[in-house]
Design a protein around this motif. Structure first.
Motif, PDB file in Angstrom:
ATOM      1  N   THR A 132       8.592   1.048   0.347  1.00 29.93           N
ATOM      2  CA  THR A 132       7.241   0.489   0.399  1.00 29.93           C
ATOM      3  C   THR A 132       6.718   0.451  -1.029  1.00 29.93           C
ATOM      4  O   THR A 132       7.182  -0.333  -1.832  1.00 29.93           O
ATOM      5  N   SER A 133       5.794   1.320  -1.370  1.00 31.54           N
ATOM      6  CA  SER A 133       5.204   1.351  -2.706  1.00 31.54           C
ATOM      7  C   SER A 133       4.064   2.341  -2.647  1.00 31.54           C
ATOM      8  O   SER A 133       3.554   2.643  -1.570  1.00 31.54           O
ATOM      9  N   MET A 134       3.619   2.798  -3.836  1.00 31.84           N
ATOM     10  CA  MET A 134       2.333   3.495  -3.815  1.00 31.84           C
ATOM     11  C   MET A 134       1.273   2.510  -3.335  1.00 31.84           C
ATOM     12  O   MET A 134       0.215   2.895  -2.848  1.00 31.84           O
ATOM     13  N   VAL A 173      10.524   6.901   3.983  1.00 31.21           N
ATOM     14  CA  VAL A 173       9.727   5.948   3.214  1.00 31.21           C
ATOM     15  C   VAL A 173       9.765   6.348   1.746  1.00 31.21           C
ATOM     16  O   VAL A 173       9.492   7.507   1.400  1.00 31.21           O
ATOM     17  N   ILE A 174      10.104   5.400   0.880  1.00 31.87           N
ATOM     18  CA  ILE A 174      10.084   5.622  -0.562  1.00 31.87           C
ATOM     19  C   ILE A 174       8.895   4.842  -1.122  1.00 31.87           C
ATOM     20  O   ILE A 174       8.770   3.635  -0.886  1.00 31.87           O
ATOM     21  N   ARG A 242       8.519  11.074   3.395  1.00 36.55           N
ATOM     22  CA  ARG A 242       8.026  10.230   2.297  1.00 36.55           C
ATOM     23  C   ARG A 242       8.366  10.844   0.948  1.00 36.55           C
ATOM     24  O   ARG A 242       8.299  12.061   0.776  1.00 36.55           O
ATOM     25  N   TYR A 243       8.666   9.960   0.012  1.00 36.49           N
ATOM     26  CA  TYR A 243       8.899  10.367  -1.368  1.00 36.49           C
ATOM     27  C   TYR A 243       8.098   9.433  -2.264  1.00 36.49           C
ATOM     28  O   TYR A 243       8.408   8.242  -2.356  1.00 36.49           O
ATOM     29  N   PHE A 247       6.215   6.203 -12.163  1.00 35.82           N
ATOM     30  CA  PHE A 247       4.972   6.301 -12.923  1.00 35.82           C
ATOM     31  C   PHE A 247       3.741   6.049 -12.055  1.00 35.82           C
ATOM     32  O   PHE A 247       3.609   5.016 -11.409  1.00 35.82           O
ATOM     33  N   GLY A 248       2.847   7.015 -12.050  1.00 34.63           N
ATOM     34  CA  GLY A 248       1.556   6.873 -11.404  1.00 34.63           C
ATOM     35  C   GLY A 248       1.523   7.103  -9.912  1.00 34.63           C
ATOM     36  O   GLY A 248       0.437   7.204  -9.328  1.00 34.63           O
ATOM     37  N   ALA A 249       2.662   7.193  -9.250  1.00 33.35           N
ATOM     38  CA  ALA A 249       2.669   7.228  -7.788  1.00 33.35           C
ATOM     39  C   ALA A 249       1.899   8.426  -7.220  1.00 33.35           C
ATOM     40  O   ALA A 249       0.955   8.251  -6.437  1.00 33.35           O
TER      41      ALA A 249
END
Length: 283
Positions: A132-134, A173-174, A242-243, A247-249
């Protein structure tokens, strides 16, 4: 891992390419899938099998899974990495493009899950990794359709995790932060093309510049850290659900949980340079 088989989508570059190579190093039989087979030819030198696959084309997805099962009779890891970022003001983005964003980022991933699950259930094991994404936990200006897909895949992953747990299947989920790949440049170009002129131009151009500006690019993490995280998840006896990595996550997801909606809005407008650009316009 010698008898385990992994399928990685979006393997022609970035996170997908790094993940395919990492899993191969761990001893998996790895299939790398992407639309452009020519961009994956170098992977064959590392022993990775390549598949032509378009996640918006059901026939190509079915053919890919059937080819894997025909050769090895199993699939142990599915990494849903294929995706792109469609940025632009909600008012500007054509519905055809909005649907395309969901077709690639959500429906393609879910259809592959549907095709892989019968085989994972039969072997009573498997790991589904959804990238997914932050951006599945936070929001940024002019990214409504992109964030919509990532929020959706987060929710689908949670429901799926509960459904398949009795069959010995894990769902992970990454949530990458800023990663040094082609994604950022493509998203910025799409933003300028869609909203770089007209009523949202000031915001769009400021946001695009923040995405590809030197300061931002320098802080981005290499895709290898995502590949390493995926490797940890698929080899763990009990992986995390989840992981957040890159940067910034972690700090951005933390801040989103701590701040009110409007306070977070203001922080994002400042961080992307939109506040300054709007003030300059008024002056």
């Amino acid at each position: 891992m010698a008898n385990k088989v992994a399928l990685v989508t979006g393997a022609s570059s970035g996170i997908g390419e790094s993940t395919a190579l990492k899993l191969k190093d761990l001893g998996y039989t790895v299939y790398g899938a992407a639309r452009r087979v020519d961009r994956m030819q170098h992977l064959t030198q590392s022993g990775i099998k390549i598949l032509a696959m378009d996640v918006t084309d059901d026939a190509s997805m079915q053919a890919g899974i059937e080819a894997i099962i025909a050769e090895f009779g199993r699939i142990d890891v599915l990494v849903n990495n294929a995706g792109y970022g469609s940025y632009g003001a909600v008012e500007d983005v054509q519905m055809e493009e909005a649907r395309a964003q969901f077709n690639v980022n959500v429906f393609g991933a879910v259809r592959l899950i549907q095709l892989a699950l019968p085989h994972m259930r039969a072997q009573r094991s498997g790991t589904i990794v959804n990238i997914t994404s932050m951006g599945g936990k936070i929001h940024t200006p002019l990214g409504a359709w992109y964030h919509g897909t990532k929020f959706a895949l987060e929710a689908i992953s949670d429901c799926l995790r509960m459904e398949v747990q009795p069959f010995g299947i894990d769902v992970v989920v990454i949530e990458p932060g800023g990663i040094r790949t082609e994604w950022t440049g493509i998203a910025a170009d799409k933003l300028r093309e869609t909203s770089g002129h007209g009523p949202y131009a000031v915001q769009a151009n400021a946001m695009a510049e923040s995405m590809v500006g030197e300061a931002s690019v320098k802080r981005q993490s290499p895709p290898q850290i995502i590949a390493d995280t995926i490797a940890r998840a698929v080899t763990a006896a009990r992986p995390k659900t989840r992981y957040a990595i890159g940067f910034g996550a972690k700090p951005m997801i933390f801040m989103r949980g701590m701040l009110s909606d409007r306070t977070f809005d203001g922080m994002m407008r400042m961080a992307t340079g939109i506040s300054k650009a709007l003030k300059t316009q008024k002056a």
